[in-house]
Design a protein around this motif. Structure first.
Motif, PDB file in Angstrom:
ATOM      1  N   ILE A  41      16.358  -6.256   2.257  1.00  0.00           N
ATOM      2  CA  ILE A  41      15.627  -4.961   1.458  1.00  0.00           C
ATOM      3  C   ILE A  41      14.924  -5.245   0.294  1.00  0.00           C
ATOM      4  CG2 ILE A  41      16.540  -3.014   0.162  1.00  0.00           C
ATOM      5  CD1 ILE A  41      18.970  -2.939   1.659  1.00  0.00           C
ATOM      6  N   ILE A  42      13.499  -4.483   0.220  1.00  0.00           N
ATOM      7  CA  ILE A  42      12.668  -4.735  -0.878  1.00  0.00           C
ATOM      8  C   ILE A  42      13.014  -3.795  -1.953  1.00  0.00           C
ATOM      9  CG2 ILE A  42      10.348  -4.319  -1.729  1.00  0.00           C
ATOM     10  CD1 ILE A  42       9.528  -5.383   1.221  1.00  0.00           C
ATOM     11  N   GLU A  43      13.141  -2.404  -1.294  1.00  0.00           N
ATOM     12  CA  GLU A  43      13.739  -1.341  -2.344  1.00  0.00           C
ATOM     13  C   GLU A  43      14.179  -0.308  -1.651  1.00  0.00           C
ATOM     14  OE1 GLU A  43      10.533   0.562  -4.729  1.00  0.00           O
ATOM     15  OE2 GLU A  43       9.363  -0.987  -4.104  1.00  0.00           O
ATOM     16  N   THR A  44      14.606   0.862  -2.119  1.00  0.00           N
ATOM     17  CA  THR A  44      14.744   1.922  -1.585  1.00  0.00           C
ATOM     18  C   THR A  44      14.015   2.962  -2.218  1.00  0.00           C
ATOM     19  OG1 THR A  44      16.716   2.635  -3.186  1.00  0.00           O
ATOM     20  CG2 THR A  44      17.364   1.410  -1.302  1.00  0.00           C
ATOM     21  N   ALA A  45      13.765   4.181  -1.435  1.00  0.00           N
ATOM     22  CA  ALA A  45      12.922   4.978  -2.165  1.00  0.00           C
ATOM     23  C   ALA A  45      13.196   6.607  -1.455  1.00  0.00           C
ATOM     24  CB  ALA A  45      11.288   4.842  -1.562  1.00  0.00           C
ATOM     25  N   ILE A  46      12.558   7.690  -2.001  1.00  0.00           N
ATOM     26  CA  ILE A  46      12.762   8.976  -1.397  1.00  0.00           C
ATOM     27  C   ILE A  46      11.272   9.405  -1.544  1.00  0.00           C
ATOM     28  CG2 ILE A  46      13.597  11.329  -1.836  1.00  0.00           C
ATOM     29  CD1 ILE A  46      16.148  10.193  -3.074  1.00  0.00           C
ATOM     30  N   PHE A  73      12.917  15.814   2.103  1.00  0.00           N
ATOM     31  CA  PHE A  73      12.664  14.433   1.823  1.00  0.00           C
ATOM     32  C   PHE A  73      13.137  13.559   2.672  1.00  0.00           C
ATOM     33  CE2 PHE A  73      12.568  17.022  -2.057  1.00  0.00           C
ATOM     34  CZ  PHE A  73      11.671  16.496  -2.722  1.00  0.00           C
ATOM     35  N   TYR A  74      12.538  12.358   2.951  1.00  0.00           N
ATOM     36  CA  TYR A  74      13.248  11.344   3.702  1.00  0.00           C
ATOM     37  C   TYR A  74      13.862  10.187   2.809  1.00  0.00           C
ATOM     38  CZ  TYR A  74      10.919  12.632   8.015  1.00  0.00           C
ATOM     39  OH  TYR A  74      10.293  13.335   9.308  1.00  0.00           O
ATOM     40  N   SER A  75      14.962   9.969   3.295  1.00  0.00           N
ATOM     41  CA  SER A  75      15.536   8.731   2.366  1.00  0.00           C
ATOM     42  C   SER A  75      15.074   7.485   3.093  1.00  0.00           C
ATOM     43  CB  SER A  75      16.980   8.897   2.056  1.00  0.00           C
ATOM     44  OG  SER A  75      17.587   9.875   1.323  1.00  0.00           O
ATOM     45  N   LEU A  76      14.430   6.544   2.349  1.00  0.00           N
ATOM     46  CA  LEU A  76      14.034   5.325   2.940  1.00  0.00           C
ATOM     47  C   LEU A  76      14.795   3.963   2.246  1.00  0.00           C
ATOM     48  CD1 LEU A  76      10.147   5.804   3.251  1.00  0.00           C
ATOM     49  CD2 LEU A  76      11.871   6.465   5.001  1.00  0.00           C
ATOM     50  N   GLY A  80       9.793   0.951   7.085  1.00  0.00           N
ATOM     51  CA  GLY A  80      10.722   2.032   6.185  1.00  0.00           C
ATOM     52  C   GLY A  80      11.926   2.341   7.122  1.00  0.00           C
ATOM     53  N   LEU A  81      12.959   2.044   6.848  1.00  0.00           N
ATOM     54  CA  LEU A  81      14.162   2.647   7.842  1.00  0.00           C
ATOM     55  C   LEU A  81      14.571   4.279   7.062  1.00  0.00           C
ATOM     56  CD1 LEU A  81      16.529  -0.449   8.237  1.00  0.00           C
ATOM     57  CD2 LEU A  81      14.507   0.155   9.404  1.00  0.00           C
TER      58      LEU A  81
END
Length: 678
Positions: free
Chosen positions: A568-573, A615-618, A629-630
């Protein structure tokens, strides 16, 4: 019957002394005038000889004694440590290693060493020594003693009846290429050939050990057949990666079915002094050495690795129950229970660290075999190569250590064959005639990095591209858009090779794809950097352990998935309005980079209604320089989880590398992000 307790100590210490002899002989070859190195080699050989004599392994003691005589001449400056002399000493060490290996597999350490002893005696007499081809390959030929292997009553009866019915009995020694990646598969193919021409009576090592790849480069098979031995040999040689086959017919009458048991006296230590010694050579064991070994044994305990595996499995169950207790405590909101669970979590965390450290082994165990290999290979290719090793004390989990040896061998051979130039080409390019390969290991976070760097010719970008286009790996249109990193990554495509001709070293079009797949199966990543004319760097990133890993738990509809933090690099919305479609692929512009989206609900066909959220949680993941991006429904948080295999029945599940049991008893599948990015 040799006491197993003493035998285990003998085997462990013999392997340590042989490794020390190997390492110091390589140092001596680099600096033949340093007599202190000769002293180190002599001491190791002297101790090994005494131990072998004490245990009753006479062939081992006899050969070591002859080698010791040559080392003594070098130590007393009566003989120069020339390369031709060291070649013979190295071959003697190979025979010693073969004898110790035979003893460890239940044999008596017998071996026909007359040829190498004759060479050593010639050196002692001051005669010029020319290492013949026969001598070089003598270590690959089965000795008479190995052919007169002991058979039990049942096997001997079968052989006798076969002889009466007109069958011939053959002892077959099969040698594999030392760089064969799938040794067990080659053994299976050999046995398939043998079963077509006769009946296999016995194999050494056993079939189970062969299947588990617990053998070196050769194995013995006893076969009864009515087919000519030469024809059997030719059939076996058709199996790929078989380097030599020795077929020898022998008379069943010469086999003894009874193993003579001789009482072996062992040293009895009393107040630090050896009170009983066997054989005159055993008297040469220094009391100080015996005492230091005894002291060392009091500080350490040898534990069977299977016991550590059982301990690890029990602790994994404890981790699962710990997660369940933490969840119950948070739901009940009882202060005393919370305090107790927190304390148990801290203690179990410390216990986890201790158990993982017990399973750690230095990569030195793998690196130790490379200096000899580089020496031999550079001689075969008429190149001058120096191997430098940094960070050999870096530790990895034993399960990973067991797997990385063969892939690293292939990368090193690749660097010597394709990377390092011949001395004349290096001089013409303004370099020193001796090439350098740097093998480096170091920790970084929860990963270990292993790098193989050479100062050779580097990788020709255009040559790789042209080969990739001609092989259909990429199109010309695609090739124009590739970065250097992506071009070098093409070297790992299946069947890809830039070799002009096939050699014993490389260029078979097989290897780097297997290397990459092996490292990726361990959760690792391989990258390549190169500068034409300057050299190349192969970098491998590996996790510290495969048993307990940090993950990000995510939710997709009613199901939970675990994504390894190392990917994982990071999480994002992100807002749905920021999502674009390019060639029927949904992408986002993330920090100036186009990132494709992967919807886990579609990949894993998760049942349920579509979300109406805006929104998408990525979870942004990477594999090398590739990013994706998952898309998930929600992020639960970071957890320590126990990695459990899905078993043989579910081994082909796409993008799933295993499973874990959560605190509430629910099963969460572990996502293989490498497969998704591919």
């Amino acid at each position: 019957m040799i006491n197993a307790e003493y035998l285990d100590v003998f085997l462990d210490e013999s392997q340590e002394h042989l490794q020390a002899i190997n390492d110091n002989l390589l140092r001596l070859e680099q600096d033949p005038t340093d007599l202190s190195i000769v002293g180190e080699v002599f001491r190791s050989a002297h101790t090994l000889k005494g131990m072998a004599a004490t245990m009753g392994f006479e062939d081992l003691a006899h050969l070591t004694h002859n080698m010791e005589n040559v080392l003594d001449l070098i130590r007393n400056q009566k003989l120069e440590a020339a390369s031709t002399v060291l070649d013979v000493v190295f071959m003697a060490v190979d025979d010693l290693e073969a004898m110790v290996t035979d003893i460890s597999s239940g044999g008596e350490g017998k071996r026909d060493v007359r040829e190498i002893v004759s060479q050593l005696e010639s050196i002692e007499k001051g005669e010029s020594v020319a290492v013949s081809e026969a001598t070089l390959s003598s270590s690959q030929k089965p000795s008479n003693n190995s052919l007169q292997e002991q058979y039990d009553d049942f096997e001997a009866t079968v052989l006798e009846q076969s002889m009466e019915q007109g069958y011939s009995t053959y002892q077959i020694k099969v040698s594999l290429d030392e760089n064969a990646m799938l040794k067990a598969a080659r053994v299976f193919m050999v046995f398939d050939v043998l079963e077509q021409v006769g009946e296999v009576i016995k194999s050494t090592p056993t079939a189970e050990d062969l299947e588990a790849e617990q053998f070196d480069e050769h194995f013995l098979v006893t076969l009864v057949s009515k087919i000519d031995g030469e024809e059997i040999k030719q059939r076996i040689l058709k199996v790929s990666e078989i380097t030599e086959v020795v077929v020898q017919e022998f008379d069943i009458a010469s086999i003894s079915t009874k193993v003579e048991e001789k009482p072996i006296a062992v040293p009895v230590v009393d107040d630090g002094n050896v009170t009983e010694k066997v054989e005159s050579q055993a008297k040469e064991i220094e009391p100080k050495k015996t005492k230091s070994v005894q002291t060392e044994m009091n500080k350490t305990i040898r534990v069977n690795i299977e016991r550590l595996d059982v301990l690890m499995n029990l602790f994994e169950e404890l981790v699962i129950d710990r997660g369940r207790l933490e969840q119950i405590a948070s739901e009940l909101k009882n202060n005393e229970l919370n305090e107790t669970v927190e304390r148990m979590s801290r203690i179990s965390g410390d216990l986890q660290e201790i158990i993982l450290n017990m399973r750690m082994m230095p990569v030195e165990q793998v690196f130790n075999r490379f200096p000899r290999m580089v020496r031999n290979l550079s001689k075969d290719l008429n190149k001058k190569v120096r191997l430098e090793i940094i960070g050999a004390e870096t530790e990895l989990d034993r399960t990973i250590i067991d797997e990385i040896g063969d892939p690293l061998v292939h990368l090193l051979r690749n660097s010597i064959d394709h990377g390092i130039e011949t001395p004349d080409k290096r001089l013409a390019a303004g370099k020193s005639e001796e090439g350098t390969i740097l093998l480096k290991a170091y920790h970084s976070g929860n990963n270990v990095f292993i790098e193989i760097e050479d100062d050779g010719a580097g990788i020709d970008r255009e040559k790789v591209l042209q080969k990739a286009i001609s092989n259909g790996v990429v199109t010309e249109e695609e090739s124009a858009k590739l970065t250097d990193q992506q071009v070098f990554g093409l070297l790992f495509a299946s069947g890809f090779s830039t070799a002009e001709k096939i050699t014993d070293v490389s260029g078979r079009g097989v290897g780097l794809d297997v290397v990459r797949n092996t490292f990726e199966s361990l959760g690792g990543v391989v990258t390549v950097n190169s500068e034409l004319g300057k050299g190349s760097v192969f970098s491998i990133q590996l996790p510290l352990t495969l048993s307990i890993i940090d993950v990000m738990l995510v939710e997709v509809k009613e199901e939970k998935y675990a994504i390894p933090l190392s990917s994982i690099i990071e999480t994002a919305i992100v807002n749905k309005s920021e999502v674009y479609s390019v060639h029927n692929q949904k992408v986002i512009d993330f920090r100036g980079k186009v990132v494709p989206l992967v919807f886990l609900k579609d990949i894993f066909e998760v049942p349920g209604e579509h979300s109406e959220e805006e929104f998408y949680s990525l979870v942004i993941v990477h594999k090398g320089d590739k990013v994706a991006g998952l898309v998930v429904d929600s992020l639960i948080g970071q957890h320590d989880i126990v990695l459990k295999s899905l078993g043989n029945y579910l081994k082909e599940v796409f993008a799933i590398s295993g499973a874990t049991i959560l605190g509430n008893g629910q099963v969460a599948l572990i996502v293989d992000t490498n497969a998704l990015i591919k």
